[in-house]
Design a protein around this motif. Structure first.
Motif, PDB file in Angstrom:
ATOM      1  N   GLY A  13    -126.029  52.896 -15.656  1.00  0.00           N
ATOM      2  CA  GLY A  13    -126.207  54.065 -14.797  1.00  0.00           C
ATOM      3  C   GLY A  13    -125.566  55.302 -15.340  1.00  0.00           C
ATOM      4  N   GLY A  14    -124.963  55.217 -16.489  1.00  0.00           N
ATOM      5  CA  GLY A  14    -124.246  56.354 -17.033  1.00  0.00           C
ATOM      6  C   GLY A  14    -125.152  57.486 -17.451  1.00  0.00           C
ATOM      7  N   GLY A  15    -126.431  57.200 -17.564  1.00  0.00           N
ATOM      8  CA  GLY A  15    -127.339  58.256 -17.969  1.00  0.00           C
ATOM      9  C   GLY A  15    -127.566  59.309 -16.900  1.00  0.00           C
ATOM     10  N   PHE A  16    -127.170  59.023 -15.660  1.00  0.00           N
ATOM     11  CA  PHE A  16    -127.398  59.952 -14.564  1.00  0.00           C
ATOM     12  C   PHE A  16    -126.075  60.583 -14.152  1.00  0.00           C
ATOM     13  CE2 PHE A  16    -130.684  56.741 -14.332  1.00  0.00           C
ATOM     14  CZ  PHE A  16    -131.845  57.503 -14.249  1.00  0.00           C
ATOM     15  N   PRO A  17    -125.975  61.892 -14.097  1.00  0.00           N
ATOM     16  CA  PRO A  17    -124.727  62.537 -13.678  1.00  0.00           C
ATOM     17  C   PRO A  17    -124.449  62.283 -12.203  1.00  0.00           C
ATOM     18  CG  PRO A  17    -126.484  64.161 -13.886  1.00  0.00           C
ATOM     19  CD  PRO A  17    -127.037  62.864 -14.433  1.00  0.00           C
ATOM     20  N   HIS A  18    -123.169  62.268 -11.856  1.00  0.00           N
ATOM     21  CA  HIS A  18    -122.748  62.018 -10.475  1.00  0.00           C
ATOM     22  C   HIS A  18    -122.635  63.349  -9.726  1.00  0.00           C
ATOM     23  CE1 HIS A  18    -120.829  60.124  -7.101  1.00  0.00           C
ATOM     24  NE2 HIS A  18    -119.814  60.990  -7.180  1.00  0.00           N
ATOM     25  N   VAL A  19    -123.446  63.514  -8.693  1.00  0.00           N
ATOM     26  CA  VAL A  19    -123.439  64.722  -7.863  1.00  0.00           C
ATOM     27  C   VAL A  19    -123.225  64.308  -6.418  1.00  0.00           C
ATOM     28  CG1 VAL A  19    -124.760  66.734  -7.090  1.00  0.00           C
ATOM     29  CG2 VAL A  19    -125.018  65.902  -9.441  1.00  0.00           C
ATOM     30  N   GLU A  20    -122.311  64.955  -5.713  1.00  0.00           N
ATOM     31  CA  GLU A  20    -122.044  64.600  -4.328  1.00  0.00           C
ATOM     32  C   GLU A  20    -121.890  65.849  -3.467  1.00  0.00           C
ATOM     33  OE1 GLU A  20    -118.423  62.535  -3.850  1.00  0.00           O
ATOM     34  OE2 GLU A  20    -117.175  64.125  -4.726  1.00  0.00           O
ATOM     35  N   ILE A  21    -122.199  65.683  -2.172  1.00  0.00           N
ATOM     36  CA  ILE A  21    -121.979  66.744  -1.187  1.00  0.00           C
ATOM     37  C   ILE A  21    -120.581  66.559  -0.621  1.00  0.00           C
ATOM     38  CG2 ILE A  21    -122.718  67.702   1.025  1.00  0.00           C
ATOM     39  CD1 ILE A  21    -125.540  66.763   0.388  1.00  0.00           C
ATOM     40  N   ASN A  22    -119.718  67.540  -0.835  1.00  0.00           N
ATOM     41  CA  ASN A  22    -118.332  67.370  -0.398  1.00  0.00           C
ATOM     42  C   ASN A  22    -117.958  68.213   0.812  1.00  0.00           C
ATOM     43  OD1 ASN A  22    -118.278  69.898  -1.495  1.00  0.00           O
ATOM     44  ND2 ASN A  22    -116.955  69.364  -3.236  1.00  0.00           N
ATOM     45  N   LYS A  23    -118.848  69.111   1.242  1.00  0.00           N
ATOM     46  CA  LYS A  23    -118.541  69.872   2.453  1.00  0.00           C
ATOM     47  C   LYS A  23    -119.833  70.424   3.055  1.00  0.00           C
ATOM     48  CE  LYS A  23    -117.562  74.239   0.049  1.00  0.00           C
ATOM     49  NZ  LYS A  23    -116.556  75.311  -0.133  1.00  0.00           N
ATOM     50  N   MET A  24    -119.765  70.668   4.368  1.00  0.00           N
ATOM     51  CA  MET A  24    -120.918  71.201   5.085  1.00  0.00           C
ATOM     52  C   MET A  24    -120.423  72.028   6.267  1.00  0.00           C
ATOM     53  SD  MET A  24    -124.073  69.186   6.941  1.00  0.00           S
ATOM     54  CE  MET A  24    -124.667  68.548   5.373  1.00  0.00           C
ATOM     55  N   HIS A  25    -121.114  73.119   6.528  1.00  0.00           N
ATOM     56  CA  HIS A  25    -120.749  73.980   7.651  1.00  0.00           C
ATOM     57  C   HIS A  25    -122.023  74.370   8.416  1.00  0.00           C
ATOM     58  CE1 HIS A  25    -118.567  76.991   9.987  1.00  0.00           C
ATOM     59  NE2 HIS A  25    -119.573  77.821   9.753  1.00  0.00           N
ATOM     60  N   ILE A  26    -121.989  74.164   9.709  1.00  0.00           N
ATOM     61  CA  ILE A  26    -123.122  74.525  10.581  1.00  0.00           C
ATOM     62  C   ILE A  26    -122.610  75.469  11.658  1.00  0.00           C
ATOM     63  CG2 ILE A  26    -124.919  73.703  12.141  1.00  0.00           C
ATOM     64  CD1 ILE A  26    -124.741  70.997  10.784  1.00  0.00           C
ATOM     65  N   SER A  27    -123.297  76.571  11.854  1.00  0.00           N
ATOM     66  CA  SER A  27    -122.908  77.515  12.907  1.00  0.00           C
ATOM     67  C   SER A  27    -124.153  78.030  13.607  1.00  0.00           C
ATOM     68  CB  SER A  27    -122.109  78.685  12.331  1.00  0.00           C
ATOM     69  OG  SER A  27    -122.910  79.449  11.453  1.00  0.00           O
ATOM     70  N   GLN A  28    -123.995  78.409  14.873  1.00  0.00           N
ATOM     71  CA  GLN A  28    -125.101  78.945  15.652  1.00  0.00           C
ATOM     72  C   GLN A  28    -124.555  79.882  16.706  1.00  0.00           C
ATOM     73  OE1 GLN A  28    -127.606  76.019  17.445  1.00  0.00           O
ATOM     74  NE2 GLN A  28    -129.084  77.518  18.231  1.00  0.00           N
ATOM     75  N   SER A  29    -125.337  80.920  17.011  1.00  0.00           N
ATOM     76  CA  SER A  29    -124.936  81.864  18.053  1.00  0.00           C
ATOM     77  C   SER A  29    -126.150  82.264  18.872  1.00  0.00           C
ATOM     78  CB  SER A  29    -124.290  83.113  17.435  1.00  0.00           C
ATOM     79  OG  SER A  29    -125.242  83.836  16.681  1.00  0.00           O
ATOM     80  N   ILE A  30    -125.901  82.566  20.121  1.00  0.00           N
ATOM     81  CA  ILE A  30    -126.951  83.015  21.036  1.00  0.00           C
ATOM     82  C   ILE A  30    -126.440  84.221  21.792  1.00  0.00           C
ATOM     83  CG2 ILE A  30    -128.429  82.411  22.977  1.00  0.00           C
ATOM     84  CD1 ILE A  30    -128.312  79.549  22.142  1.00  0.00           C
TER      85      ILE A  30
END
Length: 334
Positions: A113-130
């Motif tokens: 599996g070394g042929g594929f680079p390791h990519v990960e999601i390490n943070k997420m932010h969700i916001s909403q306003s009305i």
């Protein structure tokens, strides 16, 4: 037949009859054509000229025209909601792609599996306003957010218990609360302002319809006289008094006053074989009627005599009315 110019000898009555007869002829042309009638039912008279034919093809059937109108109406309601609440949302995602750029390919050639680079999601932010409009110049803004970083998360929100709730069920609950507490009062006040503007802009149109109604009443006089003679000869239906408009009730505000017009003659003219039947439609469109209080609730109050007995009824706008009826009788003690 009532408005036919040949039935009136007086020059002024003949002139008024010609004007009303032309209106009746135009109405007949519209209502006798299924497509034109469908457009008129949806958009009114203006739709026959511009609006109705802009949004539908003339070759469409009445059913297709109505379906198209309902679709456009739903879209308008959605746009209005968007304009009132102005919802805004943002989602940002942090991606760790260091392994994609900071390595030598030959170091991982022999690793499974070394042929594929390791990519990960390490943070997420969700916001909403009305936004919720309070007045024409003030707006309340409610917002919430949900964040997560390397497995740890948190959130904040006003008026709701948690950011997770806000991001899922929250918008629905929030909308219902704002709809009841803010939007409805605001829309109600806005409608009152729009109503006042509508009255001002349509003042000339109301004056024209009033003139048409008064002309119609003059043209009805001779017919009404004959109808009354016929009804009296058999103790039939005699309209003693009839008023149409806004009545003052016990629940009315102190400053409010009645806004009614006398429609005794027009109603008597509609009596046939000791019966009066009005369908479920606005009564301001009846011959000899006009709207004395645009945009306000109206009723029709009728005092009539049938078989020598007094009767009375109050009919709300838009409801069907059939007289005489036993339930309308006025007791001798009243």
């Amino acid at each position: 037949m009532l408005y036919h110019p040949d039935k009136h000898r007086d020059p002024e009555l003949k002139r008024q009859a010609e004007q009303l007869f032309n209106l009746v002829h135009q109405a007949y042309e519209v209502l006798s054509d299924p497509q034109s009638r469908a457009i008129y039912d949806i958009y009114g008279k203006r739709g026959l000229d511009v609006e109705g034919w802009e949004v539908v093809e003339r070759k469409r059937s009445p059913v297709e025209i109505r379906e198209e109108f309902e679709r456009l109406q739903r879209e308008r309601e959605e746009r209005r909601l968007q304009q009132r609440t102005n919802p805004k949302g943002m989602i940002s995602v942090g991606v760790d792609a260091t392994d994609l750029f900071d390595r030598y390919e030959e170091d991982y050639e022999d690793v499974p599996g070394g042929g594929f680079p390791h990519v990960e999601i390490n943070k997420m932010h969700i916001s909403q306003s009305i936004e919720a409009p309070l007045t024409t110049s003030d707006t309340a803004v409610l917002s919430g957010s949900l964040s997560t970083h390397n497995g740890n998360g948190g959130g904040n929100i006003n008026l709701l218990p948690s950011a997770v709730f806000y991001a899922t069920v929250g918008p629905l609950v929030f909308y219902l609360a704002i709809q009841r507490l803010v939007i409805r009062p605001y829309v109600r006040a806005q409608k009152e302002q729009d109503l006042e503007k509508h009255r001002e802009s349509s003042a000339s149109d109301i004056a024209r319809k009033r003139q048409e109604a008064e002309s119609a009443v003059l043209l009805m006089q001779e017919s009404v006289r004959r109808i009354i003679e016929t009804e009296e000869s058999k103790m039939g239906l005699i309209i003693l008094n009839a008023w149409y408009g806004k009545f003052v009730t016990d629940n009315s505000q102190k400053h409010e006053r009645a806004k009614v017009i006398d429609v005794t003659v027009p109603l008597q003219c509609l009596v046939k074989d000791s019966k009066l039947i009005l369908t479920e439609a606005t009564k301001s469109g009846l011959p000899g009627f006009y709207d004395p209080c645009v945009g306000e609730e109206k009723s029709l109050k009728v005092l009539y005599q049938f078989q020598g007995v007094m009767h009375q009824v109050l009919s709300p706008e838009g409801e069907a009315l059939r007289i005489p009826k036993q339930s309308h009788r006025i007791d001798a003690d009243t």
